[in-house]
Design a protein around this motif. Structure first.
Motif, PDB file in Angstrom:
ATOM      1  N   GLU A  18       0.671  -1.043  -0.188  1.00 22.88           N
ATOM      2  CA  GLU A  18      -0.106  -0.299   0.158  1.00 22.88           C
ATOM      3  C   GLU A  18       1.028   1.501   0.232  1.00 22.88           C
ATOM      4  O   GLU A  18       1.003   2.279  -0.520  1.00 22.88           O
ATOM      5  N   LYS A  64       1.751   3.249  -3.372  1.00 24.02           N
ATOM      6  CA  LYS A  64       0.720   3.884  -4.146  1.00 24.02           C
ATOM      7  C   LYS A  64       0.862   5.120  -3.868  1.00 24.02           C
ATOM      8  O   LYS A  64       0.679   5.879  -4.407  1.00 24.02           O
ATOM      9  N   ASP A  65       1.514   6.214  -3.128  1.00 22.74           N
ATOM     10  CA  ASP A  65       1.687   6.879  -2.860  1.00 22.74           C
ATOM     11  C   ASP A  65       2.955   7.482  -2.459  1.00 22.74           C
ATOM     12  O   ASP A  65       3.245   8.488  -2.727  1.00 22.74           O
TER      13      ASP A  65
END
Length: 71
Positions: A23, A26-27
């Motif tokens: 995750e 993704k950023d």
């Protein structure tokens, strides 16, 4: 202090890198290059060391004063 979930320490082509996985990737796109001191701090944070413990480790390893280790 602690390392944000999803960031791992790896050696890539002889360089010490922090890489986002899962995750976190993704950023955050890319890698963070660390020197030896940065690696020492990253590892200490993975071990849930306090700021004081990290300063003590750096003092011992690099034979420096606490004030300099804390900068």
């Amino acid at each position: 202090m602690r390392i944000k979930d999803g960031f791992v320490l790896r050696e890539v082509a002889g360089q010490i890198m922090v890489i986002a996985t899962g995750e976190a990737s993704k950023d955050f796109h890319g890698m963070i290059k660390l020197n030896e001191t940065g690696r020492d701090i990253f590892v200490a944070l993975q071990e849930n060391c306090s700021e004081e413990e990290i300063v003590t480790r750096l003092q011992k390893k690099y034979d420096i004063e606490a004030k300099k280790a804390a900068i």
